[in-house]
Motif scaffolding. Structure first.
Motif, PDB file in Angstrom:
ATOM      1  N   UNK A  20      -0.885  -5.417   8.371  1.00 45.91           N
ATOM      2  CA  UNK A  20       0.055  -6.082   8.965  1.00 45.91           C
ATOM      3  C   UNK A  20       1.290  -5.707   8.616  1.00 45.91           C
ATOM      4  N   UNK A  21       1.574  -4.309   8.576  1.00 48.45           N
ATOM      5  CA  UNK A  21       2.965  -3.820   8.477  1.00 48.45           C
ATOM      6  C   UNK A  21       3.309  -4.002   6.753  1.00 48.45           C
ATOM      7  N   UNK A  22       2.215  -3.774   6.010  1.00 51.18           N
ATOM      8  CA  UNK A  22       2.703  -3.873   4.485  1.00 51.18           C
ATOM      9  C   UNK A  22       2.548  -5.398   4.055  1.00 51.18           C
ATOM     10  N   UNK A  23       2.352  -6.353   4.999  1.00 55.12           N
ATOM     11  CA  UNK A  23       2.455  -7.896   4.602  1.00 55.12           C
ATOM     12  C   UNK A  23       1.225  -8.175   3.670  1.00 55.12           C
ATOM     13  N   UNK A  24       0.100  -7.549   3.629  1.00 57.98           N
ATOM     14  CA  UNK A  24      -0.977  -7.894   2.779  1.00 57.98           C
ATOM     15  C   UNK A  24      -1.191  -6.862   1.697  1.00 57.98           C
ATOM     16  N   UNK A  25      -0.368  -6.138   1.480  1.00 53.49           N
ATOM     17  CA  UNK A  25      -0.233  -5.517   0.129  1.00 53.49           C
ATOM     18  C   UNK A  25       0.524  -6.098  -0.889  1.00 53.49           C
ATOM     19  N   UNK A  26       0.014  -6.624  -1.749  1.00 55.96           N
ATOM     20  CA  UNK A  26       0.562  -7.164  -2.875  1.00 55.96           C
ATOM     21  C   UNK A  26       0.880  -6.275  -3.873  1.00 55.96           C
ATOM     22  N   UNK A  47       6.919 -10.422  -8.230  1.00 54.17           N
ATOM     23  CA  UNK A  47       5.948 -10.283  -7.384  1.00 54.17           C
ATOM     24  C   UNK A  47       6.382 -10.137  -5.996  1.00 54.17           C
ATOM     25  N   UNK A  48       5.961  -9.145  -5.005  1.00 57.59           N
ATOM     26  CA  UNK A  48       6.423  -8.885  -3.623  1.00 57.59           C
ATOM     27  C   UNK A  48       5.175  -8.426  -2.884  1.00 57.59           C
ATOM     28  N   UNK A  49       5.587  -8.399  -1.597  1.00 57.35           N
ATOM     29  CA  UNK A  49       4.569  -7.759  -0.767  1.00 57.35           C
ATOM     30  C   UNK A  49       5.230  -6.333  -0.350  1.00 57.35           C
ATOM     31  N   UNK A  50       4.570  -5.473   0.071  1.00 54.94           N
ATOM     32  CA  UNK A  50       5.055  -4.234   0.216  1.00 54.94           C
ATOM     33  C   UNK A  50       6.237  -4.139   1.417  1.00 54.94           C
ATOM     34  N   UNK A  51       5.949  -5.093   2.482  1.00 58.09           N
ATOM     35  CA  UNK A  51       6.884  -5.119   3.639  1.00 58.09           C
ATOM     36  C   UNK A  51       8.041  -5.678   3.117  1.00 58.09           C
ATOM     37  N   UNK A  52       8.067  -6.721   2.507  1.00 66.57           N
ATOM     38  CA  UNK A  52       9.289  -7.367   1.890  1.00 66.57           C
ATOM     39  C   UNK A  52      10.213  -6.494   1.006  1.00 66.57           C
ATOM     40  N   UNK A  53       9.340  -5.479   0.286  1.00 66.27           N
ATOM     41  CA  UNK A  53      10.085  -4.240  -0.478  1.00 66.27           C
ATOM     42  C   UNK A  53      11.147  -3.401   0.282  1.00 66.27           C
ATOM     43  N   UNK A  61      -2.988  -1.969  -3.629  1.00 60.48           N
ATOM     44  CA  UNK A  61      -2.833  -3.247  -4.192  1.00 60.48           C
ATOM     45  C   UNK A  61      -2.533  -3.356  -5.502  1.00 60.48           C
ATOM     46  N   UNK A  62      -1.500  -4.307  -6.045  1.00 55.87           N
ATOM     47  CA  UNK A  62      -1.059  -4.581  -7.386  1.00 55.87           C
ATOM     48  C   UNK A  62      -0.358  -3.220  -7.953  1.00 55.87           C
ATOM     49  N   UNK A  63       0.178  -2.594  -7.157  1.00 63.08           N
ATOM     50  CA  UNK A  63       0.877  -1.225  -7.715  1.00 63.08           C
ATOM     51  C   UNK A  63       2.213  -2.015  -8.236  1.00 63.08           C
ATOM     52  N   UNK A  64       2.812  -1.185  -9.339  1.00 60.29           N
ATOM     53  CA  UNK A  64       4.101  -1.693  -9.939  1.00 60.29           C
ATOM     54  C   UNK A  64       5.147  -0.867  -9.330  1.00 60.29           C
ATOM     55  N   UNK A  65       6.187  -1.030  -8.351  1.00 62.69           N
ATOM     56  CA  UNK A  65       7.127  -0.152  -7.797  1.00 62.69           C
ATOM     57  C   UNK A  65       8.307  -0.305  -8.349  1.00 62.69           C
ATOM     58  N   UNK A  66       8.703   0.964  -9.206  1.00 56.58           N
ATOM     59  CA  UNK A  66      10.330   0.962 -10.037  1.00 56.58           C
ATOM     60  C   UNK A  66      10.936   1.865  -9.629  1.00 56.58           C
ATOM     61  N   UNK A  67      11.530   2.659 -10.603  1.00 54.09           N
ATOM     62  CA  UNK A  67      12.646   3.545 -10.440  1.00 54.09           C
ATOM     63  C   UNK A  67      11.722   4.621  -9.623  1.00 54.09           C
ATOM     64  N   UNK A  68      10.736   5.308  -9.897  1.00 50.11           N
ATOM     65  CA  UNK A  68      10.375   6.240  -9.294  1.00 50.11           C
ATOM     66  C   UNK A  68      10.167   6.194  -7.696  1.00 50.11           C
TER      67      UNK A  68
END
Length: 285
Positions: free
Chosen positions: A158-164, A171-177, A249-256
């Motif tokens: 769903x366009x990244x909406x189910x990727x936590x 906490x976020x979903x990829x779409x919201x990022x 799933x559960x990736x931590x997205x930071x500066x990189x």
């Protein structure tokens, strides 16, 4: 390509898979505001006058003030939710086709339809002006949505909406990022939490670093008024190359992740603003 000029706007997007509608708010309020601010600064005199006439008087000729209107009316206009996105099969390419004869609603079809409605501006009766105001607000918003890569994302997630994920510690979903977190983080870190400063920086790149590309961004093939197929094709490529890449799933997205993807966000916001202006300039002459 067929369209239905009714209160509920219909578009043929048969290659698109319509699944359960996710809670999507393309680019968030600041992203849409940036696109509309860029666009309004690039309008021809005729287009600027038409936009001023169609905008609600209370916004005082500020398109950005109502650029997120289409998100706010989703619960009243429930039929409009599918118009904000395209869910593609899990392949990194896009094609708008009616080969299968299945009628779905999607952002590409909606852009075409609202563009067609606005082309009646000079011949419309006074009674039709209200509907054309809504057409302007939908078009301005959806032109932003189609430039958000995950609004042309995969049906399966769903366009990244189910990727936590975690955006840094939150906490976020990829779409919201992509809708919100990257823009807000950029504003806080680089623009003193000021959206106008971010607009100025993008405008500087439009007239500087990207100046040679702007005419290509503005152009439309086969003398069309709007070219959402081009924008959506770019979107799914950006989704695969940047949004989805390296994310589980559960990736931590930071500066990189943030610093390598921020130029893509800047560019898509710039393209959305430039193309919205070019489309309105073609519509209103």
């Amino acid at each position: 390509m067929a369209s239905c000029k009714m209160q509920m706007i219909l578009a043929l997007c048969p290659f698109v898979m319509l699944v359960t509608i996710p809670a999507t708010y393309g680019w968030g309020t600041d992203g849409h505001s940036i696109i509309c601010k860029i666009a309004q600064s690039r309008l021809s005199n005729a287009a600027a006058d038409a936009v001023k006439q169609l905008l609600p008087k209370w916004v005082e000729d500020d398109l950005a003030a109502v650029c997120s209107w289409a998100d706010r009316v989703k619960f009243r206009y429930r039929w409009s939710s599918p118009l904000h996105f395209i869910n593609t099969p899990e392949i990194c390419s896009y094609r708008y086709s009616n080969e299968d004869g299945v009628a779905d609603r999607c952002v590409a079809g909606a852009i075409n339809n609202y563009t067609s409605q606005l082309l009646t501006y000079n011949s419309a009766s006074n009674e039709a002006q209200y509907n054309l105001t809504e057409s302007l607000l939908f078009l301005s918003h959806l032109m932003g949505d189609v430039h958000q890569p995950l609004h042309v994302g995969f049906a399966a997630d769903k366009g990244g909406n189910t990727i936590d994920v975690h955006w840094y510690k939150r906490k976020a979903v990829l779409h919201h990022v992509w809708d919100t977190n990257m823009i807000e983080t950029a504003e806080e870190r680089f623009y003193d939490s000021n959206v106008d400063s971010m607009v100025d920086a993008i405008q500087h790149n439009i007239t500087g670093e990207w100046a040679k590309e702007v005419k290509r961004w503005e152009s439309c093939s086969l003398n069309k008024t709007a070219c959402p197929d081009i924008y959506a094709s770019e979107g799914i490529k950006a989704a695969c190359d940047w949004a989805y890449k390296g994310v589980e799933q559960k990736s931590v997205l930071e500066d990189d992740y943030f610093l390598s993807r921020l130029p893509v966000v800047h560019r898509r916001l710039a393209q959305g603003g430039v193309r919205l202006a070019a489309t309105l300039n073609r519509i209103f002459g």
